[in-house]
Design a protein around this motif. Sequence first.
Motif: not given
Length: 268
Positions: A131-138
Amino acid sequence: METATPPSRDELREHLVRARIAGDVATSRENNLDHYRSLAVRDPHYMFGLSMEGDWTFRDILALMAKAAGVVPDPGFRSGQDTIDPDRTLDALDAMGDRIAAVLKREKPRILIATGHPTGLLTTHLALARLARRRGAELLTPGETRAFTHGGLGRRRRIRYLDDVAMLDDGGALVHTHDPAPMQAMLAELDEAGQDRPDLVIADHGWAGAAGEAGIETVGFADSNDPGLFVGEAEGKIAVTVPLDDNVLPRHYGPMTGYLVSRVESGL
């Protein structure tokens, strides 16, 4: 893995009790009380890397766990079935989801995810990483392969990442750990490299405790026999601690994970 259609709050409450993630959990009253006594005398194994500013006697810890997790509050109840209140689990999941969403709404957030319970909660952490990756988090991965000697027995354990979720391995298997040293080393490596620390840590056990002690916004999961993170939350070092049995069959966490992911997405 998370379910395709997330359950409602009422549906998840029923599932938590049925799967014994909450309600009448497998952790015994005797085990709970033994760990509360151990934390009261500041056994490092149960402190998870947190310093405890208050006195936190055994009675204090039991009262906190009754309030935060829903264990039986009566100190005279010393053996038998203990409980986790599923509504406390649900409330904490909502609070965790809201915290994660708030961080993901920032520009290029930096997140670190880790678990000391790869036989149980790994599936939930992996879903949050996706989820974090999909939302652009590093997603940060410091300290990979860094080794530690565990318990003075000469067994070397290393930090290993699976899809950007940190764990310890012993060369042939992923291992359960309470140790805060790996997270402490990961943060030190970031500092030494001149890199920013994470905006959020999602973790459990010593991974969460060490991050909270370092002043990083931290959300985590904890069993009723792991009072350290609840004390950390009471002292303002841990943002949210979700009470649950942290080692049921991984598939049983699917509805809970789906609910949590949906809560995060609803806040974005």
